[in-house]
Structures are given as structure tokens and as C-alpha cells.
Design an enzyme around this catalytic site. Structure first.
Site, PDB file in Angstrom:
ATOM      1  N   VAL A 132      34.118  46.507  37.868  1.00 25.26           N
ATOM      2  CA  VAL A 132      35.252  45.854  37.199  1.00 25.26           C
ATOM      3  C   VAL A 132      36.487  45.907  38.091  1.00 25.26           C
ATOM      4  CG1 VAL A 132      36.725  45.834  35.151  1.00 25.26           C
ATOM      5  CG2 VAL A 132      34.346  46.562  34.949  1.00 25.26           C
ATOM      6  N   ASP A 201      31.709  35.856  34.623  1.00 27.59           N
ATOM      7  CA  ASP A 201      31.932  37.115  35.363  1.00 27.59           C
ATOM      8  C   ASP A 201      33.071  37.916  34.716  1.00 27.59           C
ATOM      9  OD1 ASP A 201      31.673  38.797  37.934  1.00 27.59           O
ATOM     10  OD2 ASP A 201      33.790  38.249  37.917  1.00 27.59           O
ATOM     11  N   LYS A 205      32.895  41.737  32.863  1.00 24.57           N
ATOM     12  CA  LYS A 205      33.800  42.872  33.142  1.00 24.57           C
ATOM     13  C   LYS A 205      34.542  43.295  31.872  1.00 24.57           C
ATOM     14  CE  LYS A 205      34.407  41.261  37.874  1.00 24.57           C
ATOM     15  NZ  LYS A 205      35.183  40.344  38.707  1.00 24.57           N
TER      16      LYS A 205
END
Ligand code: NDP
Ligand code: HSE
Length: 438
Positions: A132, A201, A205
Site C-alpha cells: 500500500v 489497484d 490498497k
């Protein structure tokens, strides 16, 4: 003390960066970890390329399972990516009693519950700081440094590729496709760049951050995901005129009155005076609101070889330091002890509270504005600002921009449907959520 032996699976952008950082800072890293951290083997399918990268003295293999099965390897670093081979090797490494370090947010957001349960049962660690916001130590901050807080919300720019695209488009007027290619060349984009531009994406995260912030299992399938492909340059311009910048923001927020948690990624207007609105290029920033600490902001490089390697190597040091500690007294994978995880549900988008930017293409005729504001009023939506572009000569239509105060999404859905049905509204209404982050 005997060096800790690492097997590096995947030797691309992040794998290569990890090798370089570990090699360059070997001495300092050993002094911090208390023993030498040695890359004993690396894995990629292109063996010749791998050999050229590592030189003599490091074993090079094409089959990741060779490393995972090797009893001499203490820590497996998974930097292959995706949910296929990566999942198999991570689960096999855990099964074989090896600690795992990974940067793979897709794997953890979707299969994290299975991975962490297995790791707990086997008494091994799975560390994932790099998963992350690249080089920003946000996992550690949330899981350890803010452990005294009740977290209220987390909001962040957590995809470098899309932030790079939005920044370059705004500042240099470059085309979307040109900037995306540059992000790929620089190693920011995922193997499948649609994961970046469609918001997946960032949602991976955010799912991980939400679980750590609120002590719930990872629930990627409940996340609301919108990317930047539908965003138009004209809306970026109007937002600027009104004092806002558009960012792809991930937001997760506790909503006690509804007994749930918001989990959403979408383009968002943010007031230009907020620090986070000025985060440009591939940089990432995460804001965390805790009841004791107030608002905190974490900023840094969110992608790229060495920034991400910085987090991978930090995890290697952590695992090396803690490897001998009793498994029940280590920092838990998702911050809360496994038997203390909550079951607070993720809320549907209809219950989300937000303010909105609306752009309506309307006929330039008497009474249009009043009909639109009446619909908003009837749905209990309060207007914050209105901007109407002056019609050009001979033009019989114009853009009407409305900013609203905070409302509930289902009210906005209803009002939008009514407004859209007016004959004087000439095109699909553009709607972007707006957050004040105050
Ligand atoms: P790359 O595509 O650059 O590297 C992937 C590596 O894995 C390559 O060396 C590839 O080499 C190897 N590989 C792929 N499939 C296999 C296989 N079946 N067996 C063995 N090796 C294989 O990816 P990144 O380094 O960019 O990303 C790695 C991970 O880090 C991903 O999970 C990504 O999401 C994450 N991440 C990436 C960041 C970035 O800035 N790039 C930042 C933060 C996280 P070969 O083709 O020769 O097999
Ligand atoms: N593709 C990701 C990004 C890499 O652009 O942020 C870092 O996780």
C-alpha cells in the site's frame, strides 16, 4: 549470528530495486536487523536476464517452487504479482514454515483472509508494507503508531499511475494515452494497467487499509470502484475555477449511525487549499483521522523500484528482528488480534454521505435554473455554489455547474433522475463526488 537467507521471487521493477537496496545498504541494514540479510536465490522465468542482473554467487531459478521448498531459505519475498502463481507460492511458503514478505495488494485484498489465517496457524509472519502506497510506511503507522486511536476515516491518493496521469494532463495538457505509456515506462503501472486506470489497484490498497483501520476482514468484493477513464478535461477545468482539484481518492469511513463502513474509490473534488489536493505526479498521500491524534497525513513516493524496495527491505528487517518472538505476541497481520476481528458490514453506495459536483448541459432558456434547483430542494439537497458558463454567440445551450452540500447518495440518485428527465437537460449529467477532508 547466522545470516537470514532470503529467496526473491520475481525480479522485475520491485525485485530489482530490492536487490539493489539490500546490496547497497547491506552494512547499515545488518546493523539494524542484528544479523546479515542475504539474498540466497532469485527467481524469474528469463534465467539469462536474471543471471546478468545478479552476477555470481546468487542462485538463479525459473521455478519459484524450488525456492519455496528449499529448507535453507528463511524468508520468501514474493514480487511476482497477481493472484495466480503468486498465491500458490505464498501459500506453499507458509505451509513450509517460511515467513513471507510481499508487495502484492491484489493477492492480499482478495485472498488476505485465507493467507493470514494460514500464517497464524503456522506461526509465520506475512509482511506487506510495500503493498500500500509504495514507500510510505502507512501500514506500520496505522497498525502500530496509531494503535491508541479509534480510527474515524482514512482517505488517500493511493495509485501513483492515475495521479501521474491526472497531474500531467492538468499541468501539461498531455493526452491520457501518452501519459499512461510514460507511467508504464517508468515502472509505475501494474502488469495490467486497466487495474490502475479503472481504480482496481487503489481499491485493493484501500481494502487492506480499511481492514487494518477498523479490525474487519478484507472485503474487496464489497468495495465501490470507479476509475478515471470517464473523466473529462472540461470537468478538471471547471473544478479548478471553483477552487477544487480532481483526484482519484480511496475513502473508508466508519458510519456508526448505520452500523457500517464506507469503502469506495472514485474521482473526487478536493478543495485546492488541502495539502492532499496538491499531491502531484506518482506521489501518494494518505490522511488518517483518529479520535486522539486528529488528522494526520503521510506523503511519499507511491510506486517505482527503490521507493517500493524501501518498504520491502523494512519488512525484511522487521521479520528478521521478530522471527524468534512467540507468534502470539507479534504484531497481528491486520492490526487486531485474530479472535477480536469485527464483522461490521461495508455499506451500499446508496447510504454513503458526500457532496457533489454536477455538470449539466442545458438549453439556455428561461426557467431552467429554477426547475433544477426546485428538484434539488424537493430532495432536500442544499446547493453550495453555482457556475454558469456564458453562452457563446449563436449558441443556445450552456454548461451549468452546481456544487452541493453533503447529502445521502440515494437522494442524489433520485434528484439526478428527475433532472435528467427535463427536456432542457440536453446531455447525460456528469456527477463527481466532492470531499472537504476537513
Ligand atoms: P514486474 O512485472 O516488473 O516484475 C514481475 C517479475 O516476476 C518479473 O521479474 C517476472 O520475470 C517475474 N515472473 C512473472 N511470472 C513469473 C512466474 N510464473 N515465475 C517466475 N517469475 C515470474 O512487476 P513489479 O515489480 O512492478 O511488481 C511486482 C509486485 O509488486 C506486484 O504485486 C505489484 O503490484 C507490486 N508493486 C509494484 C510497484 C511498482 O511500482 N511497480 C509498487 C508497489 C507494489 P519473468 O517475466 O522473466 O518471469
Ligand atoms: N501501479 C501502482 C501505482 C504501483 O501506480 O500506484 C504501486 O502500487
Amino acid at each position: 549470528m547466522k545470516p537470514i537467507r532470503v529467496g526473491l521471487l520475481g525480479f522485475g521493477t520491485v525485485g530489482g530495486g530490492t536487490f539493489q537496496v539490500l546490496t547497497r545498504n547491506q552494512e547499515e541494514i545488518s546493523r539494524r536487523a542484528g544479523r546479515r540479510i542475504e539474498i540466497a536465490a532469485v527467481c524469474r522465468r528469463d534465467l539469462a536476464a536474471a543471471r546478468a542482473q545478479v552476477g555470481e554467487g546468487v542462485r538463479v531459478v525459473a521455478d519459484p517452487m524450488e525456492i519455496v521448498r528449499d529448507p535453507e531459505i528463511d524468508i520468501v519475498v514474493e514480487l511476482i504479482g497477481g493472484e495466480g502463481v503468486a498465491k500458490d507460492v505464498v501459500l506453499a511458503a507458509i505451509e513450509n514454515g517460511k515467513h513471507v514478505v510481499t508487495a502484492n495488494k491484489a493477492l492480499l485484498a482478495v485472498h488476505g483472509n485465507e493467507v493470514f489465517t494460514k500464517a497464524q496457524a503456522k506461526g509465520v509472519m506475512v509482511a506487506f508494507e510495500a503493498a500500500v502506497a509504495g514507500g510510505i510506511p502507512i501500514i506500520k503507522a496505522l497498525r502500530e503508531s496509531l494503535a491508541g486511536n479509534r480510527i474515524e476515516w482514512v482517505a488517500g491518493i493511493i495509485n501513483g499511475t492515475t495521479n501521474f496521469i491526472l497531474s500531467e494532463m492538468r499541468a501539461k495538457g498531455l493526452d491520457f494515452d501518452v501519459v499512461l505509456k510514460e507511467a508504464q515506462r517508468l515502472g509505475y503501472a501494474e502488469a495490467d494497467p486497466t487495474f490502475d486506470i479503472e481504480g482496481v489497484d487503489a481499491a485493493h490498497k484501500l481494502t487492506i487499509l480499511s481492514a487494518i483501520a477498523f479490525g474487519t476482514p478484507v472485503q474487496f468484493d464489497k468495495a465501490h470502484v470507479e476509475g478515471i477513464t470517464g473523466l473529462q478535461a472540461i470537468d478538471i477545468k471547471y473544478a479548478e475555477q471553483l477552487g477544487y482539484r480532481i483526484k482519484l481518492l480511496g475513502i473508508t469511513r466508519r458510519r456508526d449511525e448505520l452500523g457500517g463502513i464506507e469503502l469506495r474509490v472514485h474521482p473526487t473534488l478536493i478543495p485546492t487549499q488541502r495539502l492532499i489536493a496538491n499531491v502531484e505526479g506518482a506521489m501518494n498521500a494518505v490522511m488518517v483521522q483518529g479520535d486522539a491524534v486528529g488528522t494526520t497525513l503521510y506523503y511519499g513516493k507511491g510506486a517505482g523500484a527503490e521507493p517500493t524496495a524501501s518498504s520491502v527491505v523494512a519488512d525484511l528487517v522487521d521479520v528478521t528482528r521478530l522471527a524468534t518472538a512467540d507468534p502470539d505476541h507479534r504484531v497481528p497481520h491486520l492490526a487486531f488480534q485474530p479472535d477480536q476481528m469485527g464483522s461490521t458490514p461495508i455499506l451500499p453506495m446508496s447510504g454513503v454521505r458526500s457532496s457533489y459536483y454536477l455538470r449539466l448541459r442545458v438549453a439556455d432558456e428561461t426557467g431552467v435554473l429554477s426547475r433544477i434547483t426546485t428538484i434539488l430542494a424537493e430532495n432536500d439537497i442544499s446547493i453550495d455554489a453555482v457556475l454558469q458558463r456564458e453562452s457563446l454567440q449563436g449558441e443556445r445551450q450552456t454548461d451549468l455547474i452546481i456544487l452541493t452540500h453533503v447529502t445521502v447518495e440515494e437522494r442524489m440518485d433520485r434528484a439526478q433522475e428527475f433532472m435528467q428527465s427535463l427536456p432542457s437537460v440536453l446531455a447525460p449529467i456528469v456527477r463527481i463526488r466532492k470531499e472537504d477532508l476537513a
